[in-house]
Scaffold this active site. Sequence first.
Site, PDB file in Angstrom:
ATOM      1  CB  SER A   1      11.388 -17.930 -16.519  1.00 15.10           C
ATOM      2  OG  SER A   1      12.334 -17.038 -16.009  1.00 15.10           O
TER       3      SER A   1
ATOM      4  CB  SER B   1      11.544 -13.858 -16.504  1.00 15.65           C
ATOM      5  OG  SER B   1      11.509 -14.922 -17.456  1.00 15.65           O
TER       6      SER B   1
ATOM      7  CE  LYS C   1       9.095 -14.577 -20.250  1.00 18.33           C
ATOM      8  NZ  LYS C   1       9.935 -15.610 -19.632  1.00 18.33           N
TER       9      LYS C   1
END
Length: 473
Positions: free
Chosen positions: A175, A151, A76
Amino acid sequence: MNNYTSFSQIQTDLKSGKTTVLGLVRDYIYKIDQNKHLNAFLEVYTDEALHQAKEIDKKLADGTAGKLAGMVIGLKDVICHKNHKVSASSKLIENFTSLYSATVTERLLAEDAIIIGRTNCDEFAMGSSNENSAFRPVLNPHDNKCVPGGSSGGSTAAVAARLCLAALGTDTGGSIRQPASFCGVIGFKPTYGRVSRYGLLAYASSFDQIGPITNTVEDAALILEVIAGKDSYDATASSKEVPHYSKELNFNGKAKIGYITECIDNPHLDPEIAANLRNLIDKLKSEGHAVEPVSFPFLDYMVPTYYVITTAEASSNLSRYGGVIYGRRSPNAKDIDSIYSKSRTEGFGEEVKRRIMLGTFVLSSGYYDAYYTKAQKVRRILQDKTLEILKTYDFILLPTTPDTAFEIDSVHDPVTMYLEDIFTVQANLTGMPAISLPMGKHSNGMPFGIQLIGRKFEEANLLAFSNYLYLNK
Ligand code: GLN
């Protein structure tokens, strides 16, 4: 073309010579290219990954390879990787290159994992749909009209579309688990302090945790055992010994599970997800587990408490991005004040600005006690009540999300978006480990997950039970 969903399949094929790490990496690069429209990756390290693959094939041949040799991972875009860009999907630090690697990155590389690229996410990990990325929204692989969740939506979309075997995400309020539920993959948030946050671009430091996104519980366990553990660079990383999670996945015996009635009977919970959970409860009972209703009468306080404290922490953490040391400096700036104000105004997206303002407000003198102090007190009550439930029960069972993935550009009200986190923030507010397991498919064609919360630092038990649940679903 490979379609691997577990590391053990890959290891078998590497051993038998059916594939090589180089072959695997070539396949993944091809598939990433074929699926560019998903916007799951912001950058792919093609040459580097191919080069690394050749090296790891050599290591495998001479028996010196690490335990993740052959595992291809997406990172990420909030986790530092030395000499690689890390942008938090923000225009403000679009061209920032990491000067060092996060502890998790170093630990993965030390075990010969291959980091294939950095994955798209909501800007500074703030969001539940990935629409807050400054670099295009990610599309859900199951239905390209829908969001992947957020996210860590780039990470979950990449794993769901088999663009990499696994990915790392971060979970401040859901997330990892929420997008895992929307994309039909497994998402695991460790206990706060189980995994070092060194080298993670901070959003809300008393909540943030890094964790794995995979297609099997075994792979989540394996990645966790590599990345977890004490770290002299992060004082909040626990020095508790790290068990061999991946070797302790057999759940024997009977579990005691509490399910929160306020969640299952919640009028906002999709009826098909509720029915799936009820069936699961019946099935577990028929298998001899004790599954009982528990009351958690504080559901309404969860999201407000989360958003008061996280925005306060975010407003402090993000103050470093001012165009002076970090980040793009506005070409329109004329003096020191306008360097800050114009760089931040032009560089941050709308949601990040909203949160900085909200956080600054709740910390301002005059309002501090009314909001911030109050929220901390409520956090304590939520923690105490959760601990009390977990004294009696091994696990808490609840939905991951109130609904399945919604359409892109369909939720415009921030509060409606924040309510997406209603079932996930409990684990972050209380520091407990939690997992989302893909358990069903809705009649609308979209996957959804169910969630289990375990006791602090008892990841081994939580993973073992998850494995049992998932393999028997
Ligand atoms: N959706 C939540 C938020 O916007 C969770 C984010 C996260 O876990 N990073 O804050």
